[in-house]
Write a protein that holds these residues in place. Sequence first.
Motif, PDB file in Angstrom:
ATOM      1  N   MET A  34      65.924  88.653  24.910  1.00  0.00           N
ATOM      2  CA  MET A  34      65.793  87.276  24.468  1.00  0.00           C
ATOM      3  C   MET A  34      65.641  87.211  22.962  1.00  0.00           C
ATOM      4  O   MET A  34      65.006  86.348  22.418  1.00  0.00           O
ATOM      5  CB  MET A  34      64.580  86.619  25.138  1.00  0.00           C
ATOM      6  CG  MET A  34      64.694  86.512  26.631  1.00  0.00           C
ATOM      7  SD  MET A  34      66.134  85.593  27.154  1.00  0.00           S
ATOM      8  CE  MET A  34      65.803  84.016  26.465  1.00  0.00           C
ATOM      9  N   GLY A  35      66.216  88.159  22.256  1.00  0.00           N
ATOM     10  CA  GLY A  35      66.094  88.151  20.806  1.00  0.00           C
ATOM     11  C   GLY A  35      65.466  89.442  20.342  1.00  0.00           C
ATOM     12  O   GLY A  35      65.131  90.317  21.124  1.00  0.00           O
ATOM     13  N   THR A  36      65.294  89.590  19.055  1.00  0.00           N
ATOM     14  CA  THR A  36      64.739  90.813  18.506  1.00  0.00           C
ATOM     15  C   THR A  36      63.244  90.862  18.759  1.00  0.00           C
ATOM     16  O   THR A  36      62.510  89.976  18.369  1.00  0.00           O
ATOM     17  CB  THR A  36      64.987  90.863  16.991  1.00  0.00           C
ATOM     18  OG1 THR A  36      66.379  90.707  16.768  1.00  0.00           O
ATOM     19  CG2 THR A  36      64.536  92.172  16.406  1.00  0.00           C
ATOM     20  N   ARG A 122      62.460  90.724  32.015  1.00  0.00           N
ATOM     21  CA  ARG A 122      63.522  90.052  31.263  1.00  0.00           C
ATOM     22  C   ARG A 122      64.309  89.099  32.157  1.00  0.00           C
ATOM     23  O   ARG A 122      64.597  87.959  31.787  1.00  0.00           O
ATOM     24  CB  ARG A 122      64.479  91.085  30.649  1.00  0.00           C
ATOM     25  CG  ARG A 122      63.862  91.932  29.550  1.00  0.00           C
ATOM     26  CD  ARG A 122      64.935  92.656  28.759  1.00  0.00           C
ATOM     27  NE  ARG A 122      65.712  93.580  29.564  1.00  0.00           N
ATOM     28  CZ  ARG A 122      65.383  94.844  29.796  1.00  0.00           C
ATOM     29  NH1 ARG A 122      64.252  95.329  29.303  1.00  0.00           N
ATOM     30  NH2 ARG A 122      66.165  95.626  30.511  1.00  0.00           N
ATOM     31  N   ILE A 123      64.665  89.576  33.339  1.00  0.00           N
ATOM     32  CA  ILE A 123      65.504  88.780  34.240  1.00  0.00           C
ATOM     33  C   ILE A 123      64.751  87.557  34.751  1.00  0.00           C
ATOM     34  O   ILE A 123      65.279  86.436  34.757  1.00  0.00           O
ATOM     35  CB  ILE A 123      65.995  89.667  35.406  1.00  0.00           C
ATOM     36  CG1 ILE A 123      67.011  90.691  34.885  1.00  0.00           C
ATOM     37  CG2 ILE A 123      66.602  88.819  36.521  1.00  0.00           C
ATOM     38  CD1 ILE A 123      67.335  91.791  35.875  1.00  0.00           C
ATOM     39  N   ALA A 127      65.676  83.618  33.986  1.00  0.00           N
ATOM     40  CA  ALA A 127      65.953  82.700  35.091  1.00  0.00           C
ATOM     41  C   ALA A 127      65.007  81.508  35.100  1.00  0.00           C
ATOM     42  O   ALA A 127      65.384  80.406  35.503  1.00  0.00           O
ATOM     43  CB  ALA A 127      65.858  83.455  36.417  1.00  0.00           C
ATOM     44  N   LEU A 128      63.770  81.710  34.639  1.00  0.00           N
ATOM     45  CA  LEU A 128      62.763  80.647  34.656  1.00  0.00           C
ATOM     46  C   LEU A 128      62.724  79.851  33.358  1.00  0.00           C
ATOM     47  O   LEU A 128      61.940  78.909  33.225  1.00  0.00           O
ATOM     48  CB  LEU A 128      61.381  81.250  34.940  1.00  0.00           C
ATOM     49  CG  LEU A 128      61.185  81.776  36.367  1.00  0.00           C
ATOM     50  CD1 LEU A 128      59.940  82.646  36.453  1.00  0.00           C
ATOM     51  CD2 LEU A 128      61.100  80.617  37.360  1.00  0.00           C
ATOM     52  N   GLY A 129      63.538  80.247  32.379  1.00  0.00           N
ATOM     53  CA  GLY A 129      63.622  79.481  31.143  1.00  0.00           C
ATOM     54  C   GLY A 129      62.454  79.661  30.202  1.00  0.00           C
ATOM     55  O   GLY A 129      62.094  78.738  29.464  1.00  0.00           O
ATOM     56  N   VAL A 130      61.837  80.850  30.223  1.00  0.00           N
ATOM     57  CA  VAL A 130      60.744  81.147  29.298  1.00  0.00           C
ATOM     58  C   VAL A 130      61.035  82.482  28.632  1.00  0.00           C
ATOM     59  O   VAL A 130      61.980  83.181  28.989  1.00  0.00           O
ATOM     60  CB  VAL A 130      59.373  81.200  30.019  1.00  0.00           C
ATOM     61  CG1 VAL A 130      59.025  79.856  30.624  1.00  0.00           C
ATOM     62  CG2 VAL A 130      59.358  82.292  31.085  1.00  0.00           C
ATOM     63  N   SER A 131      60.219  82.861  27.662  1.00  0.00           N
ATOM     64  CA  SER A 131      60.383  84.166  27.040  1.00  0.00           C
ATOM     65  C   SER A 131      59.642  85.214  27.863  1.00  0.00           C
ATOM     66  O   SER A 131      58.709  84.898  28.605  1.00  0.00           O
ATOM     67  CB  SER A 131      59.825  84.152  25.616  1.00  0.00           C
ATOM     68  OG  SER A 131      58.419  84.046  25.652  1.00  0.00           O
ATOM     69  N   GLY A 160      58.019  76.828  23.604  1.00  0.00           N
ATOM     70  CA  GLY A 160      57.082  76.946  24.715  1.00  0.00           C
ATOM     71  C   GLY A 160      55.806  77.663  24.309  1.00  0.00           C
ATOM     72  O   GLY A 160      54.699  77.269  24.698  1.00  0.00           O
ATOM     73  N   LEU A 161      55.946  78.724  23.509  1.00  0.00           N
ATOM     74  CA  LEU A 161      54.767  79.433  23.015  1.00  0.00           C
ATOM     75  C   LEU A 161      53.913  78.527  22.135  1.00  0.00           C
ATOM     76  O   LEU A 161      52.683  78.496  22.254  1.00  0.00           O
ATOM     77  CB  LEU A 161      55.194  80.664  22.212  1.00  0.00           C
ATOM     78  CG  LEU A 161      55.694  81.874  22.986  1.00  0.00           C
ATOM     79  CD1 LEU A 161      56.197  82.930  22.014  1.00  0.00           C
ATOM     80  CD2 LEU A 161      54.596  82.451  23.862  1.00  0.00           C
TER      81      LEU A 161
END
Length: 368
Positions: A34-36, A122-123, A127-131, A160-161
């Motif tokens: 989800m990014g670096t 990660r998966i 799928a749940l739309g969070v980090s 979200g965070l």
Amino acid sequence: MLADEGRANNRRKARAAACNPPRGVEFTAGGTGMGTTSRLIEVLPGQMREIALQVKRLREGSKLTQEDLARACNRAASELLGPEDLKRVGRVSRSRIAHIEQAHAPRPGKGVAITLQPHEVRILAHALGVSPEQLAGDHAGGIITWDPLTNPRRARHFLGLVEDFGRSARELVGWAEFLPCSLETREFMHAHHEAIFGGEASHLPPDLRAEYTRAAVSMYDTIGDRRREDLVAAASRRSWGFTHLMLRSDIEGIARGKEPYAGIAPAVRRACLAHLRGLIADRDLRVRLVIADDGEGLRHLVQGFDSLVVFDETFAFWRHASGDIAYTTHNSIVRLRRALLDTLQAHAAYREPGEVAAFLDDLVSLSR
């Protein structure tokens, strides 16, 4: 020097982002997908009860059945993992979701999940739309860095965070070379974003330039709209007050139309400063503006950054001059960032609401 290097880095990133538009999420070895980030996230047995509750809460909040979530996980896996990794990890079943969620039960049933592997974190997060950090509650291991221009998808997770920590915060203190979006009018914010990202893409072919600018402006406008809503529209519901620090020359640059504000109409700049004065005057909003004098030699304290925000002493995020956003809940790092902001406040030229309002009145008169 660092600021000049940062602008050069931004131009290089603009070229890469425009020539290779993001397609979903990049998956890199050692990252979260989800990014670096700084590390893989693995959920240990002692963490499973909390994670199971989080998975169930997010699933039900999204009105998904366990079967729906299993299908979403398999779609996420096909985006995040290569063919060989997909073969190795297999498919996510409804029963696996059920066993994960059972981990929060007082007496878990047979087959309950006792841990999650990094790829599952990660998966599920995707799928749940969070980090992954939100899902696993794994924020305290150090600094996490994200490049928003090459991975715009993470914007939602970062917001979200911010919202999670904002729910319990008492005070937000921030500094920036510019006004935060939450204190700007939307018209000024949009024009400012167009000036920044249009300038960074000026060396690109026209079609790529337009695509890059549109994507970057849209992402930052979305973040700005959310932050403005949190500050103003939700003022009666939020727990925190907000103090924003600026150096005098930076805010005077808005009034005088200096770069990057030169292309913004004087009326738009004037309306933004008048709007800011109104926010400061409204005590119900609990917004403070503190202006520090450049003559104190304070700019070196924030060299290499263009913005920094600290929530109490629990969470901090900042943007490097390179454009990367970093955040942490590591206690020592957060305290160091807060101490930097306290030093800026201690050298304030304008602090009290009345003197700040008079200063802004003078700036409005300059915006001609």
